[in-house]
Design a protein around this motif. Structure first.
Motif, PDB file in Angstrom:
ATOM      1  N   ARG A 236       0.829  -1.213   0.000  1.00  8.61           N
ATOM      2  CA  ARG A 236       0.000   0.000   0.000  1.00  8.61           C
ATOM      3  C   ARG A 236       0.858   1.255   0.000  1.00  8.61           C
ATOM      4  NH1 ARG A 236      -1.869  -0.425   4.567  1.00  8.61           N
ATOM      5  NH2 ARG A 236      -1.069   1.376   5.690  1.00  8.61           N
ATOM      6  N   LEU A 237       1.848   1.295   0.895  1.00  8.66           N
ATOM      7  CA  LEU A 237       2.680   2.492   1.036  1.00  8.66           C
ATOM      8  C   LEU A 237       3.544   2.758  -0.188  1.00  8.66           C
ATOM      9  CD1 LEU A 237       3.714   2.054   4.781  1.00  8.66           C
ATOM     10  CD2 LEU A 237       2.035   3.656   3.838  1.00  8.66           C
ATOM     11  N   SER A 238       3.937   1.705  -0.901  1.00  8.59           N
ATOM     12  CA  SER A 238       4.766   1.875  -2.104  1.00  8.59           C
ATOM     13  C   SER A 238       3.934   2.266  -3.327  1.00  8.59           C
ATOM     14  CB  SER A 238       5.524   0.575  -2.398  1.00  8.59           C
ATOM     15  OG  SER A 238       4.611  -0.443  -2.809  1.00  8.59           O
ATOM     16  N   GLY A 239       2.606   2.189  -3.185  1.00  8.26           N
ATOM     17  CA  GLY A 239       1.735   2.491  -4.319  1.00  8.26           C
ATOM     18  C   GLY A 239       1.450   1.291  -5.205  1.00  8.26           C
ATOM     19  N   GLU A 240       1.976   0.120  -4.831  1.00  7.26           N
ATOM     20  CA  GLU A 240       1.788  -1.065  -5.676  1.00  7.26           C
ATOM     21  C   GLU A 240       0.321  -1.479  -5.769  1.00  7.26           C
ATOM     22  OE1 GLU A 240       3.415  -5.678  -6.183  1.00  7.26           O
ATOM     23  OE2 GLU A 240       4.062  -4.469  -4.471  1.00  7.26           O
ATOM     24  N   MET A 241      -0.413  -1.358  -4.664  1.00  5.32           N
ATOM     25  CA  MET A 241      -1.838  -1.725  -4.696  1.00  5.32           C
ATOM     26  C   MET A 241      -2.603  -0.893  -5.720  1.00  5.32           C
ATOM     27  SD  MET A 241      -3.239  -2.439  -0.860  1.00  5.32           S
ATOM     28  CE  MET A 241      -2.504  -3.676   0.207  1.00  5.32           C
ATOM     29  N   ASP A 242      -2.362   0.413  -5.683  1.00  3.75           N
ATOM     30  CA  ASP A 242      -3.045   1.305  -6.626  1.00  3.75           C
ATOM     31  C   ASP A 242      -2.656   0.987  -8.073  1.00  3.75           C
ATOM     32  OD1 ASP A 242      -4.434   2.648  -4.652  1.00  3.75           O
ATOM     33  OD2 ASP A 242      -2.951   4.257  -4.466  1.00  3.75           O
ATOM     34  N   LYS A 243      -1.402   0.634  -8.290  1.00  8.34           N
ATOM     35  CA  LYS A 243      -0.952   0.295  -9.648  1.00  8.34           C
ATOM     36  C   LYS A 243      -1.635  -0.981 -10.143  1.00  8.34           C
ATOM     37  CE  LYS A 243       3.597   2.501  -9.288  1.00  8.34           C
ATOM     38  NZ  LYS A 243       5.072   2.285  -9.200  1.00  8.34           N
ATOM     39  N   ILE A 244      -1.766  -1.968  -9.266  1.00  7.04           N
ATOM     40  CA  ILE A 244      -2.465  -3.207  -9.647  1.00  7.04           C
ATOM     41  C   ILE A 244      -3.912  -2.891 -10.001  1.00  7.04           C
ATOM     42  CG2 ILE A 244      -3.358  -5.397  -8.764  1.00  7.04           C
ATOM     43  CD1 ILE A 244      -0.771  -5.677  -7.142  1.00  7.04           C
ATOM     44  N   LYS A 245      -4.546  -2.091  -9.175  1.00  2.42           N
ATOM     45  CA  LYS A 245      -5.949  -1.733  -9.414  1.00  2.42           C
ATOM     46  C   LYS A 245      -6.106  -0.996 -10.741  1.00  2.42           C
ATOM     47  CE  LYS A 245      -9.909   0.471  -7.099  1.00  2.42           C
ATOM     48  NZ  LYS A 245     -10.347   1.146  -5.846  1.00  2.42           N
ATOM     49  N   GLN A 246      -5.262   0.000 -10.976  1.00  2.00           N
ATOM     50  CA  GLN A 246      -5.355   0.789 -12.206  1.00  2.00           C
ATOM     51  C   GLN A 246      -5.116  -0.067 -13.440  1.00  2.00           C
ATOM     52  OE1 GLN A 246      -6.052   4.466 -12.902  1.00  2.00           O
ATOM     53  NE2 GLN A 246      -6.432   3.084 -14.627  1.00  2.00           N
ATOM     54  N   SER A 247      -4.299  -1.105 -13.325  1.00  2.00           N
ATOM     55  CA  SER A 247      -3.964  -1.939 -14.482  1.00  2.00           C
ATOM     56  C   SER A 247      -5.177  -2.681 -15.047  1.00  2.00           C
ATOM     57  CB  SER A 247      -2.873  -2.955 -14.116  1.00  2.00           C
ATOM     58  OG  SER A 247      -3.361  -3.955 -13.239  1.00  2.00           O
ATOM     59  N   TYR A 248      -6.262  -2.732 -14.291  1.00  2.00           N
ATOM     60  CA  TYR A 248      -7.470  -3.419 -14.744  1.00  2.00           C
ATOM     61  C   TYR A 248      -8.445  -2.477 -15.459  1.00  2.00           C
ATOM     62  CZ  TYR A 248      -6.213  -7.747 -12.405  1.00  2.00           C
ATOM     63  OH  TYR A 248      -5.590  -8.918 -12.050  1.00  2.00           O
ATOM     64  N   PHE A 249      -8.051  -1.208 -15.629  1.00  2.00           N
ATOM     65  CA  PHE A 249      -8.931  -0.231 -16.259  1.00  2.00           C
ATOM     66  C   PHE A 249      -8.166   0.569 -17.306  1.00  2.00           C
ATOM     67  CE2 PHE A 249     -10.372  -1.055 -11.963  1.00  2.00           C
ATOM     68  CZ  PHE A 249     -11.713  -1.313 -12.139  1.00  2.00           C
ATOM     69  N   ASP A 250      -8.850   0.881 -18.396  1.00  2.11           N
ATOM     70  CA  ASP A 250      -8.236   1.668 -19.466  1.00  2.11           C
ATOM     71  C   ASP A 250      -8.139   3.145 -19.097  1.00  2.11           C
ATOM     72  OD1 ASP A 250      -7.958  -0.577 -21.086  1.00  2.11           O
ATOM     73  OD2 ASP A 250      -9.977  -0.364 -21.913  1.00  2.11           O
ATOM     74  N   ALA A 251      -9.212   3.684 -18.510  1.00  5.32           N
ATOM     75  CA  ALA A 251      -9.236   5.099 -18.141  1.00  5.32           C
ATOM     76  C   ALA A 251      -8.664   5.292 -16.736  1.00  5.32           C
ATOM     77  CB  ALA A 251     -10.665   5.629 -18.205  1.00  5.32           C
ATOM     78  N   PRO A 252      -8.028   6.429 -16.482  1.00  5.73           N
ATOM     79  CA  PRO A 252      -7.502   6.697 -15.133  1.00  5.73           C
ATOM     80  C   PRO A 252      -8.624   6.689 -14.098  1.00  5.73           C
ATOM     81  CG  PRO A 252      -6.614   8.249 -16.738  1.00  5.73           C
ATOM     82  CD  PRO A 252      -7.711   7.505 -17.432  1.00  5.73           C
ATOM     83  N   LEU A 253      -8.367   6.074 -12.962  1.00  5.58           N
ATOM     84  CA  LEU A 253      -9.358   6.021 -11.895  1.00  5.58           C
ATOM     85  C   LEU A 253      -9.403   7.340 -11.137  1.00  5.58           C
ATOM     86  CD1 LEU A 253      -8.592   2.460 -10.448  1.00  5.58           C
ATOM     87  CD2 LEU A 253     -10.635   3.137 -11.737  1.00  5.58           C
ATOM     88  N   ASP A 254     -10.591   7.671 -10.623  1.00  3.47           N
ATOM     89  CA  ASP A 254     -10.721   8.861  -9.788  1.00  3.47           C
ATOM     90  C   ASP A 254      -9.855   8.702  -8.547  1.00  3.47           C
ATOM     91  OD1 ASP A 254     -12.561   9.863 -11.574  1.00  3.47           O
ATOM     92  OD2 ASP A 254     -14.304   9.153 -10.441  1.00  3.47           O
ATOM     93  N   CYS A 255      -9.362   9.812  -8.055  1.00  2.00           N
ATOM     94  CA  CYS A 255      -8.478   9.777  -6.895  1.00  2.00           C
ATOM     95  C   CYS A 255      -9.160   9.133  -5.691  1.00  2.00           C
ATOM     96  CB  CYS A 255      -8.039  11.196  -6.541  1.00  2.00           C
ATOM     97  SG  CYS A 255      -6.681  11.267  -5.347  1.00  2.00           S
ATOM     98  N   GLU A 256     -10.473   9.313  -5.562  1.00  2.00           N
ATOM     99  CA  GLU A 256     -11.189   8.766  -4.408  1.00  2.00           C
ATOM    100  C   GLU A 256     -11.215   7.235  -4.412  1.00  2.00           C
ATOM    101  OE1 GLU A 256     -15.390   9.704  -4.414  1.00  2.00           O
ATOM    102  OE2 GLU A 256     -15.429   9.732  -6.596  1.00  2.00           O
ATOM    103  N   LEU A 257     -10.772   6.626  -5.522  1.00  2.00           N
ATOM    104  CA  LEU A 257     -10.729   5.159  -5.607  1.00  2.00           C
ATOM    105  C   LEU A 257      -9.309   4.611  -5.386  1.00  2.00           C
ATOM    106  CD1 LEU A 257     -13.096   4.560  -8.659  1.00  2.00           C
ATOM    107  CD2 LEU A 257     -13.553   4.022  -6.272  1.00  2.00           C
ATOM    108  N   LEU A 258      -8.393   5.490  -5.018  1.00  2.00           N
ATOM    109  CA  LEU A 258      -7.010   5.087  -4.823  1.00  2.00           C
ATOM    110  C   LEU A 258      -6.602   5.268  -3.361  1.00  2.00           C
ATOM    111  CD1 LEU A 258      -5.455   6.752  -7.997  1.00  2.00           C
ATOM    112  CD2 LEU A 258      -6.176   4.363  -7.719  1.00  2.00           C
ATOM    113  N   LEU A 259      -5.942   4.256  -2.827  1.00  2.00           N
ATOM    114  CA  LEU A 259      -5.541   4.284  -1.427  1.00  2.00           C
ATOM    115  C   LEU A 259      -4.551   5.406  -1.121  1.00  2.00           C
ATOM    116  CD1 LEU A 259      -5.253   0.461  -0.920  1.00  2.00           C
ATOM    117  CD2 LEU A 259      -6.729   1.944   0.429  1.00  2.00           C
ATOM    118  N   ALA A 260      -3.733   5.766  -2.090  1.00  2.00           N
ATOM    119  CA  ALA A 260      -2.757   6.842  -1.875  1.00  2.00           C
ATOM    120  C   ALA A 260      -3.452   8.168  -1.588  1.00  2.00           C
ATOM    121  CB  ALA A 260      -1.854   6.971  -3.108  1.00  2.00           C
ATOM    122  N   CYS A 261      -4.574   8.414  -2.248  1.00  2.00           N
ATOM    123  CA  CYS A 261      -5.312   9.664  -2.025  1.00  2.00           C
ATOM    124  C   CYS A 261      -5.909   9.689  -0.634  1.00  2.00           C
ATOM    125  CB  CYS A 261      -6.410   9.805  -3.068  1.00  2.00           C
ATOM    126  SG  CYS A 261      -5.777  10.076  -4.740  1.00  2.00           S
TER     127      CYS A 261
END
Length: 266
Positions: A236-261
């Motif tokens: 989570r802290l390295s941002g890897e979770m958010d990168k895995i999540k984003q990799s499943y979508f073509d369009a950028p995810l809203d910040c409210e859907l990312l743990l880093a935000c």
């Protein structure tokens, strides 16, 4: 002679006791060596039993592999998964929203997702009304989830509780319900799968909810919990979770859907 018989009894008792201890030690070792069950979500895009993939599946599987925890993946209905983990079956499940009423039922390991809850309708006129003006209309919500609890708290009177978002999507497509309390990403995925166009759904209101966790049954040993928590915190802290999540979508995810935000707001 009496002493001799007593001695035989004493030696025999020691043998029986040692056998009992060794037998129980073997059972304990077998219990420690058996693989844990990991209940993965059959709620796309979190997870899918047919493809055995999804961003939650990927995050959880990565954590178990790095922690070196042997496990068996299981896909089951949402309610059955919760019951299995609550019954102390050497089990895990994800994602589960951390709520006060659920707190004593699980061991909360680490966040694996952040999501939002929203009330939607295909009727653009209704989407402009306030909640009190809508409480008499039929609404679908996933049972034993924040969707159900929020709908009840708001005072909705005609709630149809469903096992998953796909059932709710079909009900809305068939005009069986007018409103749908849904998780954004799984709800949108389910509506598309049911043949609907997400552009036809209008948001009445959206709520933020607590983070969603990987949880364990109460009988899972603490060293195992610690290993998994350490790996997940690093991801989570390295941002890897958010990168895995984003990799499943073509369009950028809203910040409210990312743990880093979420972390940056705390």
């Amino acid at each position: 002679m009496a002493i001799f018989h007593y001695g035989k009894y004493f030696v025999g008792a020691i043998v029986v006791a040692l056998s009992f201890c060794l037998e129980n030690l073997a059972l304990a070792q077998d219990a420690d060596e058996r693989p844990f069950r990991v209940f993965q979500p059959d709620i796309a895009p979190w997870g899918d039993k047919d493809s055995r993939d999804g961003f939650i599946v990927k995050i959880v599987e990565t954590a178990f592999e790095r922690a070196g925890v042997d496990h068996k993946v299981v896909y089951a209905p949402w309610k059955r998964e919760q019951a299995a983990v609550q019954q102390r079956g050497y089990a895990f499940m994800a994602p589960l929203t951390r709520l006060q009423k659920r707190e004593p039922l699980y061991q909360w390991i680490a966040p694996v997702n952040v999501s939002y809850l929203q009330l939607v309708t295909p009727n653009p006129v209704l989407a402009k009304l306030d909640i009190p003006d809508l409480i008499d209309l039929p609404i679908a919500a996933r049972l034993e989830s924040p969707a159900q609890y929020t709908s009840e708290h708001l005072g909705f009177k005609a709630i149809t509780l469903v096992e998953n978002e796909e059932v709710a999507a079909r009900l809305m497509r068939a005009s069986r319900v007018t409103l749908w309390m849904q998780r954004g990403l799984p709800g949108g995925w389910a509506y598309w799968k049911a043949g609907g166009d997400n552009g036809d759904l209008h948001i009445v209101k959206r709520w933020t909810t607590p983070e969603q966790y990987l949880v364990a049954s109460l009988d899972v040993p603490h060293p195992v919990i610690h290993k998994l928590r350490t790996v997940l915190d690093e991801m989570r802290l390295s941002g890897e979770m958010d990168k895995i999540k984003q990799s499943y979508f073509d369009a950028p995810l809203d910040c409210e859907l990312l743990l880093a935000c979420i972390s940056s707001e705390e």
